[in-house]
Design a protein around this motif. Structure first.
Motif, PDB file in Angstrom:
ATOM      1  N   LYS A 142       1.026  -1.301   0.155  1.00  0.00           N
ATOM      2  CA  LYS A 142       0.024   0.093  -0.124  1.00  0.00           C
ATOM      3  C   LYS A 142       0.864   1.339  -0.047  1.00  0.00           C
ATOM      4  O   LYS A 142       2.068   1.205   0.682  1.00  0.00           O
ATOM      5  N   THR A 143       0.336   2.297  -0.749  1.00  0.00           N
ATOM      6  CA  THR A 143       1.088   3.399  -0.505  1.00  0.00           C
ATOM      7  C   THR A 143       0.953   3.972   0.769  1.00  0.00           C
ATOM      8  O   THR A 143       0.252   3.583   1.672  1.00  0.00           O
ATOM      9  N   LEU A 157      -0.213   6.943   1.803  1.00  0.00           N
ATOM     10  CA  LEU A 157      -1.718   7.247   2.005  1.00  0.00           C
ATOM     11  C   LEU A 157      -2.486   6.058   2.431  1.00  0.00           C
ATOM     12  O   LEU A 157      -3.427   6.061   3.382  1.00  0.00           O
ATOM     13  N   GLY A 158      -2.448   5.009   1.557  1.00  0.00           N
ATOM     14  CA  GLY A 158      -3.147   3.631   1.831  1.00  0.00           C
ATOM     15  C   GLY A 158      -2.851   3.067   3.304  1.00  0.00           C
ATOM     16  O   GLY A 158      -3.972   2.701   3.692  1.00  0.00           O
ATOM     17  N   ILE A 181      -8.647  10.434   3.933  1.00  0.00           N
ATOM     18  CA  ILE A 181      -7.633  10.974   2.872  1.00  0.00           C
ATOM     19  C   ILE A 181      -7.335  12.550   3.273  1.00  0.00           C
ATOM     20  O   ILE A 181      -5.832  12.730   3.442  1.00  0.00           O
ATOM     21  N   HIS A 219      -3.473  13.643   4.770  1.00  0.00           N
ATOM     22  CA  HIS A 219      -2.707  14.864   4.427  1.00  0.00           C
ATOM     23  C   HIS A 219      -2.225  15.564   5.347  1.00  0.00           C
ATOM     24  O   HIS A 219      -1.218  16.100   5.597  1.00  0.00           O
ATOM     25  N   ASP A 250       4.688  15.538   0.861  1.00  0.00           N
ATOM     26  CA  ASP A 250       5.030  15.116  -0.574  1.00  0.00           C
ATOM     27  C   ASP A 250       5.003  13.692  -0.836  1.00  0.00           C
ATOM     28  O   ASP A 250       5.048  13.250  -2.019  1.00  0.00           O
ATOM     29  N   TYR A 251       4.786  12.904   0.332  1.00  0.00           N
ATOM     30  CA  TYR A 251       5.130  11.474   0.158  1.00  0.00           C
ATOM     31  C   TYR A 251       4.012  10.381   0.133  1.00  0.00           C
ATOM     32  O   TYR A 251       4.021   9.369   0.187  1.00  0.00           O
ATOM     33  N   GLY A 252       2.493  11.111   0.032  1.00  0.00           N
ATOM     34  CA  GLY A 252       1.470  10.250  -0.086  1.00  0.00           C
ATOM     35  C   GLY A 252       1.395   8.999  -1.095  1.00  0.00           C
ATOM     36  O   GLY A 252       0.799   8.101  -0.604  1.00  0.00           O
ATOM     37  N   GLU A 253       1.881   9.425  -2.017  1.00  0.00           N
ATOM     38  CA  GLU A 253       1.821   8.324  -3.081  1.00  0.00           C
ATOM     39  C   GLU A 253       3.298   7.367  -3.022  1.00  0.00           C
ATOM     40  O   GLU A 253       3.304   6.405  -4.030  1.00  0.00           O
ATOM     41  N   ALA A 254       3.970   7.509  -2.278  1.00  0.00           N
ATOM     42  CA  ALA A 254       5.175   6.520  -2.089  1.00  0.00           C
ATOM     43  C   ALA A 254       4.783   5.294  -1.580  1.00  0.00           C
ATOM     44  O   ALA A 254       4.082   5.354  -0.890  1.00  0.00           O
ATOM     45  N   TYR A 255       5.670   4.125  -1.862  1.00  0.00           N
ATOM     46  CA  TYR A 255       5.591   3.158  -1.153  1.00  0.00           C
ATOM     47  C   TYR A 255       6.604   2.832  -0.028  1.00  0.00           C
ATOM     48  O   TYR A 255       7.723   3.492  -0.220  1.00  0.00           O
TER      49      TYR A 255
END
Length: 249
Positions: A95-96, A98-99, A117, A121, A131-136
């Motif tokens: 999961k990212t 955010l996930g 969500i 944030h 800026d790292y919400g979509e990182a794994y």
């Protein structure tokens, strides 16, 4: 939050012996002591990841008697109000960021995905990772991963956050980034219980220090008295000196 006369054994080893402790709300309680002393067992008892054989646990309106079977309902109620942060992050690798953060709020607290969500944030900005919400997780440094783990715990709006040596696996520079977040939370009066070997951090952040050795509480009081040069307890003075390398020579 209070434990009364807690006993816990692993095999033939008595890890906790009639342990009685209080963890004040709105304060940061830091537990220190040598490895294997029982600190983590106390912390995990607060989250019911460890189940003592006997003793009482009082947490707000919850009252548990460990000599009786603890129901799944009671376990869930306690765990919803105590966010746990481990030294190895325990993020979901598939999961990212955010996930990871919205999983608990959407599944357990039944928040809408949009609400979860938006809160995620805000929390990522709070821990310096806007800026790292979509990182794994595999794209993060250890310090970043641990800050995500803290944000994930905060997303559940816990009354207490329990942290088990949250920086022990990090190098000093990455450790500092995590400690700054915890210091900010302490200043905001977030109730926390932290197990750590970092004496400098303990001195800065603690409202209360607990020293544990061989399953017994040797100190339970203010950091000023604990770190005082004239502390009459030689065992504690030797421990602090060894952890800060004062006795290197």
């Amino acid at each position: 939050m209070k434990l009364t006369n807690i006993n816990k054994s692993f095999g033939n080893k008595n890890v906790l012996k009639n342990t009685t402790l209080e963890f004040p709300a709105g304060k940061t309680t830091v537990m220190v002591g040598p490895s294997g002393s029982g600190k983590s067992t106390i912390l995990r008892s607060l989250n019911l990841l460890v189940m003592p054989e006997s003793g009482q646990y009082d947490f707000d309106d919850h009252h548990l008697d460990f000599s009786q079977k603890v129901s799944n309902k009671d376990k869930l109620a306690i765990r919803q109000e105590t966010g746990m942060v481990f030294q190895d992050y325990n993020l979901f690798p598939n999961k990212t960021v955010l996930g990871n953060i919205i999983e608990g709020p959407t599944q357990v607290l039944k928040q809408t995905k949009k609400e979860a969500i938006a809160n995620a944030h805000n929390l990522l900005a709070k821990v310096g990772l806007a800026d790292y919400g979509e990182a794994y997780p595999n794209e993060l440094s250890g310090g970043q991963a641990q800050r995500v783990a803290i944000a994930r715990a905060l997303a559940m709006s816990p009354k207490y956050i329990l942290l088990d040596e949250p920086t022990s696996a990090l190098d000093p520079e990455l450790e500092l980034s995590v400690l700054k977040v915890l210091l900010q939370l302490a200043e905001e009066k977030q109730s926390m219980v932290i197990v750590t070997h970092n004496m400098v951090f303990a001195k800065h952040v603690a409202d209360k220090i607990i020293f544990v050795e061989n399953g017994e509480i040797l100190y339970d009081g203010t950091p000023d008295e604990f770190f005082a040069p004239d502390n009459p307890n030689k065992r504690i003075k030797n421990f602090i000196a060894s952890m800060t390398m004062e006795n290197l020579k």
